[in-house]
Design an enzyme around this catalytic site. Structure first.
Site, PDB file in Angstrom:
ATOM      1  CG  PHE A   1      -1.986   1.002   1.246  1.00  0.00           C
ATOM      2  CD1 PHE A   1      -3.001   0.989   0.309  1.00  0.00           C
ATOM      3  CD2 PHE A   1      -2.009   1.974   2.238  1.00  0.00           C
ATOM      4  CE1 PHE A   1      -4.023   1.923   0.344  1.00  0.00           C
ATOM      5  CE2 PHE A   1      -3.023   2.913   2.293  1.00  0.00           C
ATOM      6  CZ  PHE A   1      -4.033   2.899   1.337  1.00  0.00           C
TER       7      PHE A   1
ATOM      8  CB  SER B   1       2.295  -4.621   2.885  1.00  0.00           C
ATOM      9  OG  SER B   1       1.347  -3.998   3.726  1.00  0.00           O
ATOM     10  CG  MET B   2      -2.618  -3.728   1.419  1.00  0.00           C
ATOM     11  SD  MET B   2      -3.770  -2.443   0.871  1.00  0.00           S
ATOM     12  CE  MET B   2      -4.533  -2.000   2.422  1.00  0.00           C
TER      13      MET B   2
ATOM     14  CD1 TRP C   1      -2.893  -5.014   6.998  1.00  0.00           C
ATOM     15  CD2 TRP C   1      -4.333  -5.188   5.292  1.00  0.00           C
ATOM     16  NE1 TRP C   1      -4.083  -4.427   7.385  1.00  0.00           N
ATOM     17  CE2 TRP C   1      -4.991  -4.518   6.359  1.00  0.00           C
ATOM     18  CE3 TRP C   1      -5.043  -5.411   4.109  1.00  0.00           C
ATOM     19  CZ2 TRP C   1      -6.307  -4.080   6.274  1.00  0.00           C
ATOM     20  CZ3 TRP C   1      -6.360  -4.983   4.022  1.00  0.00           C
ATOM     21  CH2 TRP C   1      -6.981  -4.320   5.092  1.00  0.00           C
TER      22      TRP C   1
ATOM     23  CG  ASP D   1       3.807  -6.322  10.543  1.00  0.00           C
ATOM     24  OD1 ASP D   1       3.310  -5.179  10.643  1.00  0.00           O
ATOM     25  OD2 ASP D   1       3.813  -6.969   9.476  1.00  0.00           O
TER      26      ASP D   1
ATOM     27  CG  HIS E   1       4.417  -3.962   7.691  1.00  0.00           C
ATOM     28  ND1 HIS E   1       3.628  -5.080   7.515  1.00  0.00           N
ATOM     29  CD2 HIS E   1       4.133  -3.131   6.638  1.00  0.00           C
ATOM     30  CE1 HIS E   1       2.888  -4.943   6.427  1.00  0.00           C
ATOM     31  NE2 HIS E   1       3.183  -3.778   5.872  1.00  0.00           N
TER      32      HIS E   1
END
Length: 284
Positions: free
Chosen positions: A87, A155-156, A180, A201, A233
């Site tokens: 993201f 992540s995303m 995520w 994270d 993270h």
């Protein structure tokens, strides 16, 4: 005595003209020398590589990117991997993985997404679009075996790799990096998946993301969970030997079906950089 000698002579002739019992065929997808701990921890593998930029205006379905690929075709075709950032991030956040993986014998594309605000499901679709571009129209398409493909993401983008796996179960490997995703259950995912979480994270805490993702994957699937010790993270967004060595091993094992890499994955590894490792080894 004459009969005995005749029988012996006949047996010798039959052995000479009979085809030998065929040896087990070597794995045709193995690329590179036999691995060692040093070779998978090294900043570069045995393949010389080049890279080429993919302009956003030249593709559809994703935001362009950079392709890293072995320069020699002497070994045959290679498996390919698409990698998405997270993201608000661009491909630069995962670019260190491009040359590192390519030099081990893969074609790799690190992508920019259509929008830095894209959600995981969209990033999954874009990862697949990038793989389709690689295998169908890119300048390196003849170097790729389109049946041996994988996805990664941070992540995303890591959540996107889970979405991509469900959408395209023919993928050979997925590696979500501190992933995520709003969806917590992945019971329909059959792609061999290595989830890499980070102990500290606070953006995608392992207790609500990486761990439930891993647990929800089918029990019979080839899967592993690596939790980085004392890591945040952003750990996968810069050079990280632990992330690299186990990503290389996972991709080699499942995209290239290269069991020479089992030694690094099974039994479960341990060390000062690993907080936890779970898996379903031995792998199929």
């Amino acid at each position: 005595m004459v009969k005995a000698r005749f029988a012996a002579a006949l047996a010798a002739v039959l052995v000479a003209v009979s085809p030998a019992t065929p040896a087990l065929a070597a794995n045709p997808y193995e690329r590179g020398p036999a691995p060692t701990t040093s070779s998978i921890e090294a900043s570069r593998g045995s393949f010389a590589i080049a890279q080429t930029t993919v302009a956003r205006s030249a593709v559809s379905g994703f935001g362009g990117g950079t392709i890293y690929y072995p320069t020699s075709t002497a070994s045959g075709t290679f498996g390919a991997v698409a990698i998405s950032p997270g993201f608000t991030a661009s491909q630069s956040s995962v670019s260190w993985l491009g040359p590192r993986l390519a030099s081990q014998g893969f074609v790799v594309i690190t992508i920019d997404t259509l929008s830095t605000l894209d959600q995981p499901a969209s990033r999954g679709t874009q990862l697949l679009a990038a793989l389709d571009y690689l295998t169908r129209t890119s300048s390196v398409r003849t170097r790729i075996d389109a049946t041996r493909l994988g996805v990664m993401g941070h992540s995303m983008g890591g959540g996107g790799s889970l979405s991509a796996s469900v959408s395209r179960p023919s993928l050979q490997a997925a590696i979500p990096l501190t992933p995520w995703h709003g969806t917590k259950s992945w019971t329909s995912d059959r792609v061999p998946t290595l989830i890499i979480g980070a102990e500290n994270d606070t953006v995608a805490p392992v207790s609500s993301h990486s761990e439930p993702f891993y647990t929800s994957l089918p029990a019979a699937a080839d899967k592993a969970y690596l939790e980085l010790n004392n890591a945040s993270h952003s750990a996968p967004t810069s050079t990280n030997v632990t992330v690299a060595k186990y990503s290389i091993s996972w991709l080699k094992r499942f995209i290239d079906d290269d069991t020479r890499y089992d030694q690094f994955l099974c039994p479960n590894p341990s060390g000062s950089t690993i907080q936890e490792w779970r898996s379903t080894c031995p792998y199929s």
